[in-house]
Enzyme design. Structure first.
Site, PDB file in Angstrom:
ATOM      1  N   SER A 114      29.134  54.951  29.879  1.00 39.00           N
ATOM      2  CA  SER A 114      28.151  53.791  30.152  1.00 39.00           C
ATOM      3  C   SER A 114      27.850  53.298  28.729  1.00 39.00           C
ATOM      4  O   SER A 114      27.369  54.083  27.784  1.00 39.00           O
ATOM      5  CB  SER A 114      27.129  54.358  30.652  1.00 39.00           C
ATOM      6  OG  SER A 114      26.044  53.232  30.762  1.00 39.00           O
ATOM      7  N   ASP A 156      20.881  49.790  34.608  1.00 44.10           N
ATOM      8  CA  ASP A 156      21.107  50.145  36.317  1.00 44.10           C
ATOM      9  C   ASP A 156      21.982  51.399  36.236  1.00 44.10           C
ATOM     10  O   ASP A 156      21.799  52.288  36.947  1.00 44.10           O
ATOM     11  CB  ASP A 156      21.704  49.153  37.051  1.00 44.10           C
ATOM     12  CG  ASP A 156      20.433  48.174  37.485  1.00 44.10           C
ATOM     13  OD1 ASP A 156      19.341  48.156  37.136  1.00 44.10           O
ATOM     14  OD2 ASP A 156      20.838  46.792  37.844  1.00 44.10           O
ATOM     15  N   GLU A 157      23.283  51.305  35.408  1.00 46.80           N
ATOM     16  CA  GLU A 157      24.005  52.581  35.090  1.00 46.80           C
ATOM     17  C   GLU A 157      23.180  53.444  34.648  1.00 46.80           C
ATOM     18  O   GLU A 157      23.581  54.495  35.364  1.00 46.80           O
ATOM     19  CB  GLU A 157      25.221  52.128  34.330  1.00 46.80           C
ATOM     20  CG  GLU A 157      25.991  51.062  34.794  1.00 46.80           C
ATOM     21  CD  GLU A 157      27.279  50.898  33.605  1.00 46.80           C
ATOM     22  OE1 GLU A 157      28.396  50.217  34.076  1.00 46.80           O
ATOM     23  OE2 GLU A 157      27.293  51.408  32.722  1.00 46.80           O
ATOM     24  N   LEU A 158      22.578  53.560  33.783  1.00 42.38           N
ATOM     25  CA  LEU A 158      21.447  54.485  33.121  1.00 42.38           C
ATOM     26  C   LEU A 158      20.600  55.156  34.145  1.00 42.38           C
ATOM     27  O   LEU A 158      20.692  56.476  34.441  1.00 42.38           O
ATOM     28  CB  LEU A 158      20.769  53.926  32.067  1.00 42.38           C
ATOM     29  CG  LEU A 158      19.678  55.218  31.326  1.00 42.38           C
ATOM     30  CD1 LEU A 158      20.411  56.181  30.842  1.00 42.38           C
ATOM     31  CD2 LEU A 158      19.068  54.447  30.313  1.00 42.38           C
TER      32      LEU A 158
END
Length: 613
Positions: free
Chosen positions: A40, A107-109
């Site tokens: 990410s 959002d990935e985190l």
């Protein structure tokens, strides 16, 4: 009955905290990970330099990261990306100055942190040119960028991002600024051959590779017969929930499966201890010490081997026997001491429980129950013989890789099983061997028959180490020395008088690195060193063995040169060099009488031809 390790996984009932995110899918089982690493990152900060370099290092180490090039980016991450995150063994978060400028990255985190909390996904963090405290407190440039991204977003979505950033900031990670300081230090005081980013990238890739290796479920013991029943009983003795230091004995005859059980335990539980070591076949390891060394030297030798293994430092030096206690008395360790046959071996490595930290476990496998009791070990597991049905399965697995033989081989399988039950043979590493009990019986017969002969040198066979030492140190007796397949690195310390020695056979002594001094071996006629694959050179003193007629060196694969003194051996009639693949130097004055027909290797044929030499 086969014993397999299953991992319990939590019931994955998702609670979606953000309406903008797609619902998460169920956690994949360990055997169905779809990706090794999910990176990410914010492309504008790291894609050009750092990311491209770490991808090359991944490729070099055989690591396959998820590639999102085919996914169309939008305001929120797609269901496909959520599946990729949850299907990755490791998530690698590259936090940079502009990471928080992307709601996609945030959002990935949040999804990664959710996976970490729900099913223990491994998360690794790189703080690339940012301070971890700025991430946690949302200060500095990172905080300013984050606040701009939050403008116009719902409180629920923003809260989710803030919580994720606060959690990731507390994880131990790789801080690029610290590596830069390290580089300056090395430039000032030492030599630093690479840039700091290159060194950090190599470290990250190595750590990820090691974590992938450790997270791969073991299949090594899936086909073992009856292991489940053993584990149920022995885990009660281990009592792993207790903080006491406990020694456990695994006792039974040779070939019964003691080592296999101990290795299974080590494989299952070693990750739960700070340090661990599996000392395989200590009885055989003792043979690698010099002959005739005293007990203290033997203990130092063993403790040195043990410390080298448990702290993973091959050049460790152990000056005295207090090193184990001093180094490990505050460490929780798991130690397996395999095939122990002397109390001295236990005294060297694990004399007392206070040598080790709370919760430590020391497992000893042995054929001698009295040895365990004499050492104060009361937690003893006796390995019983398998049932006829299990014994047949064990044999078939070793012979044909299946539990049950074909119809035409059933009778043969049962006959072999019958021999196994009677302890006449054993199966070791796929080989059918004469059982160790027969060897012990032979030794006892030799001792009994020679009790009346007080002088060891007058006996036909020697089996006692002290008797062997006495004979070796008295050249009156030493005429023939047959030590094939021995495990020694060096035959003995110091020089012995070899004036009566005529024949020496050290065939296939794979660990032998040093030969004795042949200065006094003036009657030696035959020297057999075939298969001594660790032997690099012959001593110059070989030239004093002026009656030597046969010198067999085939398959001495580490032998580099022959000493010039071999040219003095005028009675030498036969020299074999087949398979000496590294042999480069042959004395020009050597007088070889060789059977060239024996040598199929054309390179060695050049070494063996008297005319060419």
């Amino acid at each position: 009955m086969l014993f397999r390790k299953f991992r319990l996984q939590k019931d994955n009932k998702e609670k979606d905290d953000s309406a903008s995110l797609p619902p998460s899918s169920s956690v994949p089982p360990s055997q169905s990970w779809t990706h090794q690493v999910f990176p990410s990152f914010r492309g504008e900060d790291v894609r050009r330099d750092f990311l491209s370099h770490i991808q090359k290092e991944f490729q070099r180490k055989g690591i396959t990261p998820f590639n999102d090039n085919e996914i169309k980016r939008g305001e929120s991450i797609s269901p496909e990306l959520v599946l990729a995150i949850r299907g990755s063994r490791i998530a690698l978060i590259l936090l940079s100055r502009n990471y928080a400028s992307s709601s996609w990255c945030l959002d990935e985190l949040a999804e990664i942190i959710k996976c970490r909390e729900e099913f223990g996904q491994t998360v690794m963090v790189v703080f690339y040119k940012v301070d971890p405290s700025d991430i946690k407190k949302l200060t500095g440039d990172f905080g300013s960028v984050f606040r701009k991204t939050c403008a116009g977003k719902t409180n629920e979505g923003t809260r989710r991002w803030i919580q994720a950033l606060a959690k990731v900031a507390t994880l131990a990670g790789y801080v690029s600024n610290n590596w830069f300081v390290l580089m300056i230090f090395h430039l000032l005081f030492l030599e630093f051959p690479k840039g700091y980013e290159a060194v950090m990238i190599e470290k990250i890739a190595t750590d990820i590779s090691n974590k992938l290796n450790k997270s791969t479920p073991s299949r090594d013991f899936d086909e073992l017969v009856g292991m489940g029943a053993h584990m149920e009983r022995i885990e009660l003795l281990l009592c792993l929930d207790s903080d006491e230091v406990r020694m456990i004995g695994i006792w039974g005859p040779s070939g019964i499966g003691k080592t296999t059980i101990a290795r299974f335990l080590f494989n299952q539980f070693s990750d739960s201890f700070e340090l661990s070591a599996f000392m395989e076949n200590i009885k055989e390891l003792m043979y690698r010490k010099p002959v005739c060394s005293d007990d203290y030297s033997a203990k130092l030798h063993l403790q040195n081997q043990f410390m080298s293994q448990i702290i993973n430092h091959m050049d460790v030096e152990v000056p005295h026997l207090g090193v184990v206690e001093n180094r490990l008395n505050d460490k929780k360790v798991l130690i397996v001491l395999d095939n122990v046959d002397q109390s001295m071996q236990l005294d060297a490595i694990a004399k007392e429980t206070r040598w080790f930290g709370h919760g430590s476990r020391i497992i000893i496998t042995t054929q001698d129950q009295q040895l365990l009791k004499a050492h104060g070990i009361n937690h003893i597991y006796k390995v019983d013989y398998p049932s006829t049905h299990e014994a047949c399965q064990i044999f078939c697995m070793s012979a044909v890789g299946k539990k049950f033989p074909k119809d035409e081989f059933q009778e043969l399988a049962l006959e072999v099983t019958n021999l196994l039950e009677k302890s006449l043979i054993s199966i070791e590493e796929g080989w059918i061997k004469m059982h160790n009990l027969l060897e012990l019986l032979g030794r006892e017969i030799v001792r009994h028959e020679h009790e009346s002969i007080r002088e060891p040198g007058k006996r036909q066979f020697l089996v006692d180490a002290r008797d062997i030492c006495e004979v070796l140190t008295d050249d009156t007796y030493l005429v023939e020395l047959n030590m094939r397949h021995n495990k020694l690195v060096k035959l003995w310390e110091g020089n012995l008088s070899l004036g009566n020695l005529k024949w020496m056979n050290l065939f296939h002594s794979k660990n032998l690195k040093e030969l004795p001094d042949f200065s006094t071996a003036t009657n030696l006629q035959t020297l057999i060193l075939c298969g001594c694959s660790s032997l690099v050179e012959l001593p110059y003193s070989i030239g004093s063995a002026n009656n030597l007629q046969k010198l067999h060196l085939c398959r001495c694969t580490s032998l580099v040169e022959l000493p010039a003194s071999i040219g003095n051996l005028h009675k030498l009639q036969n020299v074999t060099l087949k398979g000496c693949s590294k042999l480069e130097v042959v004395p020009t004055n050597i007088n070889l009488i060789l059977d060239v027909k024996k040598y199929k290797n054309r390179e060695n044929r050049g070494l063996c031809s008297k005319a060419e030499i």
